[in-house]
Design a protein around this motif. Structure first.
Motif, mmCIF file in Angstrom:
data_model
loop_
_atom_site.group_PDB
_atom_site.id
_atom_site.type_symbol
_atom_site.label_atom_id
_atom_site.label_comp_id
_atom_site.label_asym_id
_atom_site.label_seq_id
_atom_site.Cartn_x
_atom_site.Cartn_y
_atom_site.Cartn_z
ATOM 1 N N ILE A 17 0.783 -1.213 0.020
ATOM 2 C CA ILE A 17 -0.081 0.008 0.141
ATOM 3 C C ILE A 17 0.934 1.127 -0.115
ATOM 4 C CG2 ILE A 17 -1.698 1.366 1.260
ATOM 5 C CD1 ILE A 17 -2.762 -1.573 0.283
ATOM 6 N N ILE A 19 0.986 5.182 0.047
ATOM 7 C CA ILE A 19 0.015 6.359 0.421
ATOM 8 C C ILE A 19 0.504 7.266 -0.353
ATOM 9 C CG2 ILE A 19 -0.431 7.827 2.255
ATOM 10 C CD1 ILE A 19 0.147 5.398 4.169
ATOM 11 N N PHE A 25 -4.471 6.117 -1.434
ATOM 12 C CA PHE A 25 -3.433 5.421 -1.700
ATOM 13 C C PHE A 25 -3.453 4.881 -3.195
ATOM 14 C CE2 PHE A 25 -5.579 1.241 -2.299
ATOM 15 C CZ PHE A 25 -6.876 1.629 -1.688
ATOM 16 N N ALA A 121 -11.281 -2.111 5.203
ATOM 17 C CA ALA A 121 -11.733 -1.265 6.124
ATOM 18 C C ALA A 121 -11.668 -1.727 7.454
ATOM 19 C CB ALA A 121 -13.049 -0.804 5.469
ATOM 20 N N MET A 216 -18.526 8.457 8.541
ATOM 21 C CA MET A 216 -17.263 8.390 8.889
ATOM 22 C C MET A 216 -16.171 8.707 7.680
ATOM 23 S SD MET A 216 -17.820 4.739 10.998
ATOM 24 C CE MET A 216 -15.990 4.564 11.201
ATOM 25 N N GLU A 217 -15.392 9.353 7.993
ATOM 26 C CA GLU A 217 -14.484 9.765 6.695
ATOM 27 C C GLU A 217 -13.060 9.402 7.126
ATOM 28 O OE1 GLU A 217 -14.000 13.748 5.554
ATOM 29 O OE2 GLU A 217 -15.287 14.438 7.094
ATOM 30 N N VAL A 218 -12.124 8.984 6.223
ATOM 31 C CA VAL A 218 -10.814 8.678 6.657
ATOM 32 C C VAL A 218 -10.156 9.963 6.253
ATOM 33 C CG1 VAL A 218 -8.933 7.387 5.893
ATOM 34 C CG2 VAL A 218 -10.894 6.100 5.900
ATOM 35 N N ILE A 219 -9.514 10.520 7.238
ATOM 36 C CA ILE A 219 -8.881 11.971 7.159
ATOM 37 C C ILE A 219 -7.439 11.823 7.100
ATOM 38 C CG2 ILE A 219 -11.082 13.155 7.908
ATOM 39 C CD1 ILE A 219 -9.340 13.843 10.566
ATOM 40 N N GLY A 220 -6.739 10.843 7.556
ATOM 41 C CA GLY A 220 -5.513 10.466 7.453
ATOM 42 C C GLY A 220 -5.190 8.948 7.171
ATOM 43 N N LEU A 221 -4.026 8.782 6.430
ATOM 44 C CA LEU A 221 -3.545 7.543 6.331
ATOM 45 C C LEU A 221 -1.975 7.715 6.330
ATOM 46 C CD1 LEU A 221 -4.843 4.725 5.630
ATOM 47 C CD2 LEU A 221 -4.301 5.364 3.446
ATOM 48 N N ARG A 222 -1.297 6.720 7.338
ATOM 49 C CA ARG A 222 -0.124 6.633 7.180
ATOM 50 C C ARG A 222 0.811 5.295 7.494
ATOM 51 N NH1 ARG A 222 0.750 6.177 12.904
ATOM 52 N NH2 ARG A 222 -1.159 7.222 14.128
ATOM 53 N N PRO A 223 1.830 4.938 7.076
ATOM 54 C CA PRO A 223 2.155 3.435 7.323
ATOM 55 C C PRO A 223 2.392 3.160 8.612
ATOM 56 C CG PRO A 223 3.703 4.825 6.185
ATOM 57 C CD PRO A 223 2.741 5.931 6.488
ATOM 58 N N ALA A 224 2.017 1.769 8.976
ATOM 59 C CA ALA A 224 2.212 1.456 10.321
ATOM 60 C C ALA A 224 3.766 1.293 10.359
ATOM 61 C CB ALA A 224 1.379 0.133 10.586
ATOM 62 N N ARG B 131 -5.588 -0.037 8.903
ATOM 63 C CA ARG B 131 -6.708 -0.321 7.543
ATOM 64 C C ARG B 131 -5.582 -1.183 7.046
ATOM 65 N NH1 ARG B 131 -10.956 2.301 5.402
ATOM 66 N NH2 ARG B 131 -10.854 2.439 3.174
ATOM 67 N N LYS B 135 -1.237 -2.805 7.654
ATOM 68 C CA LYS B 135 0.055 -2.117 6.896
ATOM 69 C C LYS B 135 -0.277 -0.711 7.175
ATOM 70 C CE LYS B 135 -0.690 -5.236 3.438
ATOM 71 N NZ LYS B 135 -0.967 -5.459 1.970
ATOM 72 N N THR B 136 -1.395 -0.003 7.388
ATOM 73 C CA THR B 136 -1.490 1.505 7.511
ATOM 74 C C THR B 136 -2.367 1.718 8.925
ATOM 75 O OG1 THR B 136 -3.427 1.590 6.318
ATOM 76 C CG2 THR B 136 -1.415 1.794 4.962
ATOM 77 N N ILE B 137 -2.201 3.060 9.125
ATOM 78 C CA ILE B 137 -2.787 3.445 10.366
ATOM 79 C C ILE B 137 -3.948 4.507 9.960
ATOM 80 C CG2 ILE B 137 -3.102 4.219 12.684
ATOM 81 C CD1 ILE B 137 -1.314 1.829 12.975
ATOM 82 N N ALA B 138 -5.096 4.307 9.930
ATOM 83 C CA ALA B 138 -6.171 5.506 9.432
ATOM 84 C C ALA B 138 -6.617 6.175 10.482
ATOM 85 C CB ALA B 138 -7.177 4.737 8.498
ATOM 86 N N THR B 139 -6.644 7.533 10.108
ATOM 87 C CA THR B 139 -7.556 8.499 11.196
ATOM 88 C C THR B 139 -8.777 8.572 10.711
ATOM 89 O OG1 THR B 139 -5.431 9.419 11.788
ATOM 90 C CG2 THR B 139 -7.131 10.534 12.533
ATOM 91 N N TYR B 140 -9.729 8.362 11.413
ATOM 92 C CA TYR B 140 -11.262 8.338 11.056
ATOM 93 C C TYR B 140 -11.968 9.698 11.643
ATOM 94 C CZ TYR B 140 -11.763 4.036 8.744
ATOM 95 O OH TYR B 140 -11.836 2.901 7.972
ATOM 96 N N LYS B 141 -12.574 10.674 11.086
ATOM 97 C CA LYS B 141 -13.271 11.611 11.682
ATOM 98 C C LYS B 141 -14.825 11.291 11.538
ATOM 99 C CE LYS B 141 -14.375 15.927 12.848
ATOM 100 N NZ LYS B 141 -13.979 16.400 14.070
ATOM 101 N N LEU B 142 -15.443 11.155 12.815
ATOM 102 C CA LEU B 142 -16.720 10.805 12.727
ATOM 103 C C LEU B 142 -17.754 11.960 12.840
ATOM 104 C CD1 LEU B 142 -16.281 7.884 15.779
ATOM 105 C CD2 LEU B 142 -15.731 7.987 13.134
#
Ligand SMILES: Cc1cc2nc3c(=O)[nH]c(=O)nc-3n(C[C@H](O)[C@H](O)[C@H](O)COP(=O)(O)OP(=O)(O)OC[C@H]3O[C@@H](n4cnc5c(N)ncnc54)[C@H](O)[C@@H]3O)c2cc1C
Ligand SMILES: Nc1ncnc2c1ncn2[C@@H]1O[C@H](COP(=O)(O)O)[C@@H](O)[C@H]1O
Lengths: 255, 319
Positions: A17, A19, A25, A121, A216-224, B131, B135-142
């Motif tokens: 993945i 980003i 992504f 998800a 609910m929206e994904v506002i950020g995504l970063r690699p673990a 997520r 592999k990734t960490i997602a930030t969700y806004k609710l």
């Protein structure tokens, strides 16, 4: 009997993945049918085998490319597909409304199979939202399924290997766990045959869905980040183990 | 005061230890924490819950007493508690129970839910979770009127907070059941659910058979660990699926994860990569897991694990 199966198209778990920007992504990777949804299809096929007039319809909400995952469902034996297309990232509220609209426009469901979770998800919730908007009961992480006289009996996996047995009337939603069955591998003829099966395409925008009051929206995504010490301990077995125990107690403080 | 509900999970009439991290995560200034207890008790848990910041213990029951396990009726009960006590945020532990109840509550109220959170920001109504299989960490806004969060066990460290609590009974009125429970069976042999264990020692393909898992069991007993496995070991039939760690198994986040004869596939990592410390024991120094562990020993697990067990036992006997 109308059997619907909800299938999601998800990135292959082996894919990298990459980003892009804040919350996107690179989607130029392999997409597959969500592995749990294969168990849902398999169970639908087994149910169809007991009922001559049964029809299995795979339903997917996703981009145009998601048609590939519907093809996989058809190759496993589903009779036809319905593809609700959208380019937007849709949350479980909209997905449930779209699945409901697509299913009810097609027919009256007797039973709906889904997976217990999507591997992208990892929401664990779309089937419950679908159950709520349709007003039908839902069982999740199902490991055994039987149907008699319009009543479904299911085993659900609970914690630490425990199980619960539920009964519910049709129509209902069954969310498949991994232990439910072993999904069949389509043969080449299956795949060829699937190409001739119909897939109906509906644009999400054409469904005239109510506007959800929540989302609910994904506002950020970063690699673990894998920020690990990577300390390979040298020495004989005896020495290495002694050093490991020392490090776990004194450096990492977890023993 | 913002009212926050916390579904208190118990086992054998004790609050599950991983609950205290969840309570810690929910705490904050101008917040009042309600602990919802369903097992017919309440007073018994008061002091332990108060020690982590819960000020109101709500013993939930129906007109007929304790509410037997049924995810549909439990969800109805939670919705009633939330509506009547004006609780608009609910916390819980990620577990088989919450995976069956929280989405029902969220769907009934038509409100957002984040399951398996790694972090929650109550003030901004955001939550972080894995997520793409870890592999990734997602930030969700609710967005919504109510918010539900289930937190992965052990990711938030429990911290005590002095306080006292009162206990109230809350009687819900249950509607008809849409699903009936025929049986609930817990495996008596299973000690702790893998997802809550603080230490896990797992075996993979190299274990070779079911009996060899005894080697891991012996080590586990000394350090109070749970035993896990890779999918290969599960599919070979050596151990039950409930022991599988990974993308299609259980997600765990222990303090210490010891992988024995496991190569470290993406799918295995998906289930254990948030472990605090990862130890790998593997004959192949080039195995994937050796690149992503904290401590590695290149060696034969059949030699190393018994040595580990022996040395740990000796230390324990001396202390
Ligand atoms: C959709 C999908 C979902 C999956 N879900 C999961 C999942 O949930 N969990 C999971 O684990 N896998 C899962 N997998 C499988 C995964 O891809 C790997 O195949 C699996 O994790 C490998 O298991 P392993 O590490 O035990 O075996 P291997 O990869 O074969 O590794 C065995 C390791 O043991 C080492 N070894 C051999 N002998 C010894 C010895 N005597 N002492 C010490 N080390 C030794 C070897 O060097 C090797 O590194 C999934 C796969 C797919 C496609
Ligand atoms: N976009 C989608 N299209 C069809 N089915 C879906 C979709 N998203 C989720 N589902 C179904 O809902 C299940 C749970 O998904 P999730 O809530 O994302 O974990 C999946 O296993 C699918 O069966």
């Amino acid at each position: 009997m109308k059997i619907y199966v909800c299938v999601k198209s998800v990135p292959d778990s082996a894919a990298t993945i990459r980003i892009v920007g804040r919350n996107q992504f690179d989607e130029h990777i392999t997409f597959i049918i969500n592995p749990y949804d294969e168990h849902a299809i398999e169970e639908a096929m087994r149910l169809r085998a007991t009922n001559e007039k049964a029809e299995v319809i795979a339903v997917c909400v996703g981009r145009a490319e998601a048609a590939g995952s519907l093809q996989s469902a058809l190759a496993m034996g589903a009779d036809r597909g319905i593809h609700v297309t959208t380019d937007d990232a849709v949350d479980s509220f909209i997905t449930a409304l779209a699945l409901k609209a697509a299913i009810l426009a097609d027919g009256q469901p007797d039973i709906i199979f889904t997976g217990k979770q999507s591997i992208d998800a990892e929401g664990f919730q779309t089937m419950f939202r679908l159950g709520a908007v349709l007003g039908v009961p839902v069982a999740t992480n199902v490991t055994a399924f039987a149907l008699q006289d319009g009543i479904a009996t299911v085993d659900c996996e609970m914690e630490a290997g425990g199980r619960a047995v539920f009964r519910m009337p049709l129509p209902c939603i069954i969310a498949a766990g991994k232990a439910l069955n072993n999904p069949r591998y389509p043969t080449l003829p299956d795949i060829m045959k699937a190409r001739k099966k119909p897939i109906q395409t509906l644009a999400l925008a054409s469904l005239d869905l109510p506007t959800p009051s929540a989302g609910m929206e994904v506002i950020g995504l970063r690699p673990a980040v894998e920020d690990r010490r990577r300390h390979i301990i040298a020495g004989t077995g005896e020495q290495a183990v002694a050093e490991l125990i020392r490090l776990l107690r004194e450096e990492a403080r977890v023993l | 005061m913002q009212k926050i509900g916390i579904l208190i999970e118990t086992r054998d009439q004790r609050v599950k230890p991983a609950m205290y991290g969840v309570i810690t995560a929910a705490r904050g200034p101008e917040r009042e924490l309600y602990g919802l207890v369903f097992d017919g008790r309440g007073r018994e848990y008061k002091d332990n819950l108060a020690a982590y910041g819960i000020s109101r213990v709500v013993a939930v029951q129906s007109e007929n007493g304790m509410i037997a396990w049924n995810p549909d009726t439990w969800a109805q009960a939670i919705v009633q508690v939330m509506e009547q006590l004006e609780i608009n945020i609910l916390f819980g532990l990620t577990s088989a129970w919450t995976k069956d109840i929280f989405p029902r509550v969220a769907a009934m109220l038509d409100v957002p839910l984040v399951l398996d959170c790694l972090r929650v920001d109550i003030d901004n109504l955001t939550a972080e979770k894995s997520r793409f299989s870890g592999k990734t960490i997602a930030t969700y806004k609710l967005h919504g009127s109510h918010f539900l969060f289930a937190v992965r066990p052990n990711v938030i460290e429990a911290r005590q907070a002095a306080g006292t609590a009162q206990v109230d009974a809350f009687t819900v009125r249950l509607d008809h059941e849409r699903m009936t429970v025929e049986a609930v069976e817990q495996d008596p042999a299973a000690r702790v659910d893998l997802s809550e264990a603080e230490i896990i020692i797992s075996g993979g393909r190299a274990m070779g058979n079911s009996d060899n898992f005894q080697i891991l069991q012996q080590c586990a007993e000394i350090i109070d660990a749970a035993v896990g496995a890779s999918r290969v070991a599960v599919e070979a039939g050596w151990v039950p699926h409930s022991m599988q760690v990974g993308q299609t198994g259980t997600t765990v986040s222990p303090k210490l994860y010891i992988a024995c004869g496991i190569s470290g596939s993406v799918q295995h990592f998906a289930g254990m990569k948030t472990s605090e410390v990862i130890v790998a024991i593997n004959t192949d120094s080039g195995a994937n897991i050796m690149q992503s562990c904290d401590y590695g020993i290149v060696g034969d697990l059949f030699e190393i694990v018994p040595l580990l067990t022996g040395q740990l036992k000796a230390i324990k006997n001396n202390e």
